[in-house]
Each structure stands twice: as structure tokens, then as C-alpha cells.
Design an enzyme around this catalytic site. Sequence first.
Site, short mmCIF file in Angstrom:
data_model
loop_
_atom_site.label_atom_id
_atom_site.label_comp_id
_atom_site.label_asym_id
_atom_site.label_seq_id
_atom_site.Cartn_x
_atom_site.Cartn_y
_atom_site.Cartn_z
N GLN A 82 0.80 -1.21 0.00
CA GLN A 82 0.00 0.00 0.00
C GLN A 82 0.84 1.27 0.00
OE1 GLN A 82 -2.45 -0.52 3.48
NE2 GLN A 82 -3.45 -2.33 2.67
N HIS A 146 -0.84 -0.13 5.68
CA HIS A 146 -1.36 0.87 6.61
C HIS A 146 -0.44 2.09 6.79
CE1 HIS A 146 -3.93 -2.49 8.68
NE2 HIS A 146 -4.10 -2.43 7.36
N TYR A 259 -9.73 -10.76 10.89
CA TYR A 259 -10.13 -11.48 9.69
C TYR A 259 -10.33 -12.97 9.97
CZ TYR A 259 -8.99 -7.18 7.26
OH TYR A 259 -8.97 -5.87 6.85
#
Length: 364
Positions: A82, A146, A259
Site C-alpha cells: 500500500q 497501513h 479477519y
Amino acid sequence: MLISCALAFLVSSVADAQSVQTSQGHIKVDAVVEDLENPWGFAFLPGGALLITERAGQLWHVSDEGVKTPVTGSPKAHVQGQGGLLDVIVARNFERSREVFLSLAVSQARGAGTAVYRGVLSKDGAQLNKVTKIFEMAAGSQGGRHFGSRIVEARDGTLFVTIGERGDRPAAQDLSRHEGSVVRIARSGGAPSDNPFQQQTGALPEIWSYGHRNPQGAALDEEGRLWVVEHGAKGGDEINLIRKGANFGWPVISYGRHYSGAKIGEGSAKEGLEQPAFYWDPSIAPSGMMIYSGKLWPAWRGHFFVGSLKLDHISRLSGTPMQEVEKIRGASTGRVRDVREGPNGGIWFLSVERGTLFRMMPAK
């Protein structure tokens, strides 16, 4: 392909126009800039030009006549997962200073972390000069998750920057680390003297709020208050009204679950920890947030518009308590990364799936 245009991006081909059905009727959606690779942020320049970032590291200048030019001189980003070149904003006094600010992931000894650079844009928009790093998070983390990375200029000229917890959950509760925080810095760098933890031993002075997971959208409301939208895990995406020195709870409290399905922390509430103004369950993977002025659609004044990376829509929220009142969805809304209000009141958004910057305007 850059669609040929003039007069602040009026699209030349009717065939390129789409529409979405909303509570305000059909709204025209025009593709303005196409063939973007993983676009992340954009900002408006005075006179109708634009800056657009691509996560792989390219900064683009798009003139008011539709000429798309790569900007040279931008800082080198650490591109992983990311991470990469992320947000861009234009200083409020740009016409005098020509300053722009970029957030990006940078390489660090322990991995990578979020940094902010200031540069001066040349008059032709092709070169970023006097590039200076004004903030770098302390000792980042391994991996490519993140980074957060939205930048907002406050009314007093200071900068708010969102930082994700980099996948290191406990770090979001540690004031000696920048992970999982909103920081407030001066435009020249450094922490303003009225930041909440300036005098606290062991705390980093740039931190304004903490206990965040991965805030990827941020905006000021009409009162100048900062709001952020952040990713939960499996459920628990949040919109938060940011308060000076406040702890927003991650990973001690959350409305989501891991998750794996396992419980997160101690539940959904705990004394001394902030509650979200709104949360989604299931998650929408929010990224990019705008609070609308009502310029073209008065009924939407003060409403929040949040892009979804997962469910391919723009969420519209309003009310007290806040509620999601509409999902704006069409062929153009695939993986919406950023949403902004244009100078004339149009709603502009970046679709990662389409690699395109779109603009919503009233249908004639």
C-alpha cells in the site's frame, strides 16, 4: 489517454458522459483524465489545473487546457504494498508561495514509514523545486500495510497528517511511536507548541490524536473541525471527529473482528476511549472523504462523501446521529480512492479500477 478539453475540463464528447441516479435525480459523470495507474490523490490549482499522484511514484500536472505533463523533481517513494507516492495538497496561499505538499512512504532502517515533503511548483507546472522533507515518522515498521497518509491544511496553516499503525496493532496505543496517529505539524516542519503531548515525557510532540488503525480519508467541516475515515478490520470502518489529545481506541476497542473471526481487544467501548461518529459493518474499505459545501446541490450541504474501495460506490452520510443515507453507484465508481469538491461545486473522484479521474455535475 487524456480527454481533450477546455474551459476547466469541459468534456468534448457526449459519448464519454455517463450518469448516476441519486436522490437529486440523474447526475452527469464525465471522465476527465484517463490512463492513470493506481491513482491515489489529487488537488486543484488556481485557474483550473490539477495535480494527480500515482502510487508508483509519478506526479502529474494537468493544465486547464487538458495537457498532461509529468512533474519532475518529486521525492522518491518506497513502493511496496500500500506504500508509495500517496496524497497531494496545494497550500491555501499557493498563488503567493506556489507550495505543494506530498505524503509518501519512504525507506527506513527498520522498513518503511510515512513522510511529508514540501516543494515549490514551477510556473509551467513541470518541475517541483526546493523539495524539503518536513516530517518523517519515527522508526517505521516492516511490510507494506497501513501508511494512512491524507494531508489536510488547518485554518491556522498547520498540517494534519494521518498515519496508519503499519500492521503493528499495539503501536497505535504507544505515544513514543507515530504509528496509528494523526499528527499536526507546521508547514515548515516541527511540532506546534500547543500540540497536546509537547510536555509529556516519552511522547512524540507531533501527535495530535492516537488509537487509529489506518485513516485514509480526512477533511475539515464548516467549523474547521477535522474528521477522518479509517479502515477497520472485518467490520468496524469508522468516521471519527478528531479531538486534541484523544484516544480512538484501536486495538483496545473496535466494532469489527479480526479477519480470522476472533474478537478484537476488550469489546466496542471502554471509558476514556472515543466512540466513532459512524461505523460500517460489514466493511466498505473507505478511502477519501469530502464534506460538501452545497454549492451545486444545496440539499447536500454538510454531507459526507466517502469512497469505497471494496463495494464500488460513494457513500453519502448525514444527520445526528450520522447515518449512511445513500450509496452513489455507477460504471465509474469502481474502487474509489479519493473524493474532493471542485472549485465550481462539482464532485470529483478517482477510480482505481478505471484508472480515471471523474467529475459529477448536474445533468442539463
